[in-house]
Design an enzyme around this catalytic site. Structure first.
Site, PDB file in Angstrom:
ATOM      1  N   SER A   3       1.328  -1.333  -0.080  1.00 26.79           N
ATOM      2  CA  SER A   3      -0.275   0.426   0.165  1.00 26.79           C
ATOM      3  C   SER A   3       1.160   1.063   0.127  1.00 26.79           C
ATOM      4  O   SER A   3       2.130   1.478   0.460  1.00 26.79           O
ATOM      5  CB  SER A   3      -1.491   0.085   1.215  1.00 26.79           C
ATOM      6  N   HIS A   4       0.094   2.203   0.060  1.00 21.03           N
ATOM      7  CA  HIS A   4       0.801   3.823  -0.590  1.00 21.03           C
ATOM      8  C   HIS A   4       1.886   3.497   0.644  1.00 21.03           C
ATOM      9  O   HIS A   4       2.995   4.025   0.746  1.00 21.03           O
ATOM     10  CB  HIS A   4      -0.336   5.128  -0.589  1.00 21.03           C
TER      11      HIS A   4
END
Length: 714
Positions: free
Chosen positions: A680-681
């Site tokens: 994820s980011h």
């Protein structure tokens, strides 16, 4: 004297203060003193005085309990037979295992949590849930009350002992019939779709809140109608499937990925698994692969629900591929070969698709400029912005993000093959010139107006119109900014390069080392840059919606209750009904539904329809970033508390989207998120900047951390 006659073993002196029956939880506020020998008279009196002193009031009756200590406990906790905040007829059994009986009541631990609808008779034998439910029903009959707070323990020979029963005096009273009807309607819906024989491969489907495109992380577990409808329109209705089809996976057409159940977004796991099956496989092998993935997911859903790509499915070639494919016991040699050839084709295709996608998203500004010059009507602008965002924004982003996932897998496999170290991998990620690095540089060098021009559109909670962007909330986001960022200078050594070249040749990839190196860098860097670009369009959509609100005198706070489709339909469907009335009607209906749905607790994973009635709230397997150990004060951010000073603190955020990048302009000690996975980011961010982090700890642990002042992140 009474106590000496009554008790022979150790005792506990406990609080019995009326304030403990108030609406808010006062667990741990008043003292209890355990393990007192009744013969120790002076310690007994000291203990009583300690308990009464904790009340801090001389006006009340100085009551206290004396009870025999439960010496053989194996499980203990607290039961609420209604939800205090919402009034829903749901029982919560909150408990810990072990012989300490005060861990829940003292607020020391959150423990395990099991929830079930009161009309539903739980079938769970684990932790004596069925037996506890029988005791709860008996206590309700005895006290003729439905709203009870019960403290209990379970002995090693499975005897349930009740320490205390209170009436929950302050809770919201609601229409239970409507609540029960809603569950029943959802059960009927699930009955139709869980075993639906659609054109998708697989015998059945499953649902979760995080398995693909992570809605729980990006828009939250109870998103407002505008957030949900934008995410659905821009990504999960069709763009997600178009992206996979461009790589060479199965073409799923307009198959939706995301569903809403009582206001909570869920991902169709069968659709997700279908979307990672190569298009050119024969139909039988496709069916076999999807059914294998579904059965494996059912065996360990808590582990896999946000980690299917890293721990279950194969979606492309990496340098661990041969080990991974051997785990698939269901495949014949011929099928293994066919599958390997197809994944090789998909991987080779990704090398070309990356640069096509980069070229696409880089044209966004030109199209926005053209649209600006058109000076069109607001609804027309919104319609065109949606189309631009899908074709030039979210589709290229989905492709680049897929390439970045392949790149991270390549790097991880190089560590596994001992060609690079974990530190090399971290240094590689840290060496990349990301959007965060550019934000920091801009803050340091550019004048205020220039910074706003570049980054003013970014906001925490990208899809939430009520979340202030950097332009509107600059002073709160960027006061006390630390613009220093330490970057690595990493490059592969000549020995590493030669070993990588051998692996490229072994796996027959259509790329040389230098292009391979560029692919790794460009996919990861442009994943973030393409997101930065398409969020500019989302910000423009919000600006246009705000223009509508001013024109029709609609409160800006109510804009989050508009469904994006309502605005889209105004573009190509003529109606004699006044536009303002249509929008106000949409807001009224959606607002009512939102507030009704927001208090429904549903599980993160739905395997069978009965799961909605009873479920454990289990802890997640967090993704830990760096090997550091940090002890620090904690600060939790949400839209209301965004101005808090976060320097030299561990920051907690629920939804880890790129709008929170401003936190890296401060000197934070660490990061904890409720949702998120290894790719994820925020995982990539923290890897790049070497910020200690626990990504995706889950709601249970996050709630505990968010109430803490000081924690250790190991």
């Amino acid at each position: 004297k009474k106590c000496k006659k009554k008790f022979k073993n150790k005792i506990i002196v406990r609080s019995a203060f009326s304030e403990e029956d108030s609406k808010s939880s006062l667990a741990g506020k008043f003292i209890s003193v355990p393990n007192i020998y009744i013969d120790n008279k002076s310690y007994f009196f000291k203990s009583v005085n300690r308990v009464i002193s904790s009340y801090k009031s001389k006006k009340i009756n100085q009551n206290f309990f004396v009870q025999e200590m439960m010496s053989d406990a194996k499980l203990s906790g607290v039961i609420f037979t209604v939800e205090q905040t919402s009034g829903h007829p749901v029982t919560t059994i909150n408990f810990t295992t072990g012989n300490k009986t005060d861990l829940i009541t003292s607020g020391t631990q959150n423990g395990f949590s099991y929830k079930y609808l009161n009309l539903y008779k739980p079938q769970e034998d684990k932790f004596l849930i069925k037996k506890l439910n029988n005791v709860i029903l008996r206590l309700k009959r005895v006290f003729k009350k439905e709203n009870l707070d019960i403290e209990f323990g379970v002995s090693k020979n499975n005897v349930i002992k009740i320490f205390q029963v209170r009436q929950i005096n302050k809770y919201k009273k609601i229409d239970n019939i409507k609540i029960y009807q809603s569950y029943k309607l959802l059960e009927k819906k699930l009955d139709k779709i869980l075993n639906d024989k659609s054109f998708l491969k697989g015998k059945y489907t499953l649902f979760s809140t995080m398995t693909d495109w992570n809605p729980a992380e990006i828009i939250g577990l109870k998103p407002n109608p505008l957030s949900y409808s934008i995410y659905k329109e821009l990504i999960t209705d069709s763009i997600w499937a178009r992206s996979r089809e461009e790589f060479g996976y199965s073409d799923l057409g307009e198959t939706p990925l995301m569903f809403s159940f009582l206001g909570t977004p869920f991902i169709d796991i069968r659709a997700d698994f279908n979307s990672f099956i190569p298009a050119n496989l024969n139909e039988n092998l496709k069916e076999k692969m999807v059914n294998y993935y579904l059965s494996e997911f059912k065996k360990r859903p808590e582990r896999l629900y946000d980690k299917v790509e890293s721990d279950l499915i194969i979606s492309a070639i990496d340098f661990n591929y041969k080990k991974k494919i051997k785990k698939f016991k269901i495949l014949t040699k011929e099928e293994e070969t066919k599958l390997s050839n197809e994944f090789r084709e998909i991987t080779n295709n990704s090398f070309k698709l990356l640069y096509k996608s980069i070229n696409k998203y880089q044209s966004i500004d030109n199209y926005l400029e053209k649209l600006k010059k058109n000076n069109a009507y607001t609804i027309n602008n919104i319609y065109h912005l949606i189309n631009i965002c899908k074709s030039l924004g979210t589709l290229p982003f989905a492709n680049i993000a897929r390439c970045a996932f392949i790149s991270v897998n390549f790097l991880t496999s190089l560590v596994s093959q001992k060609i690079i170290s974990k530190k090399d991998k971290d240094d590689f990620l840290n060496s990349l010139n990301s959007v965060t690095s550019e934000i920091l540089e801009s803050l340091k060098k550019d004048p205020h107006h220039k910074f706003i021009e570049k980054y003013g559109h970014l906001r925490p909670n990208t899809y939430d119109i009520n979340s202030n962007n950097y332009k509107d909330n600059y002073n709160n986001y960027f006061s006390n900014t630390n613009t220093y960022i330490k970057k690595s200078n990493f490059s592969f050594s000549s020995i590493q390069r030669k070993k990588i070249e051998k692996l490229i040749k072994l796996y027959k990839l259509d790329i040389d080392f230098y292009k391979f190196n560029s692919f790794l860098i460009d996919s990861i860097v442009h994943r973030e840059k393409s997101k930065y670009k398409f969020t500019k369009i989302i910000n423009k959509i919000f600006e246009e919606i705000k223009v509508l609100s001013k024109r029709f005198n609609i409160s800006e706070k109510d804009l989050c209750y508009i469904d994006l489709n309502t605005i889209k339909n105004l573009y190509n469907n003529f109606s004699i009904e006044i536009v303002k009335n249509q929008l106000l009607a949409d807001i009224k209906k959606n607002k009512k539904d939102f507030y009704f749905n927001k208090n429904f607790n549903v599980p993160n994973i739905i395997i069978k329809k009965q799961d909605i009635y009873s479920f454990f709230k289990k802890k997640n397997n967090a993704t830990f970033i760096t090997d550091k150990k940090i002890m620090s004060n904690v600060v939790c951010l949400d839209n209301k508390l965004i101005r808090k000073n976060i320097n030299n603190k561990i920051v907690c955020i629920r939804n880890a989207d790129p709008g929170y990048d401003f936190i890296f302009t401060k000197k934070i000690n660490g990061l904890i998120t409720e949702f998120g996975g290894p790719n994820s980011h925020m995982s990539i961010r923290c890897n790049e900047l070497q910020v200690p982090a626990a990504i995706g700890v889950g709601g249970h642990i996050y709630e505990k951390i968010s109430k803490s002042d000081f924690i250790e992140l190991d």
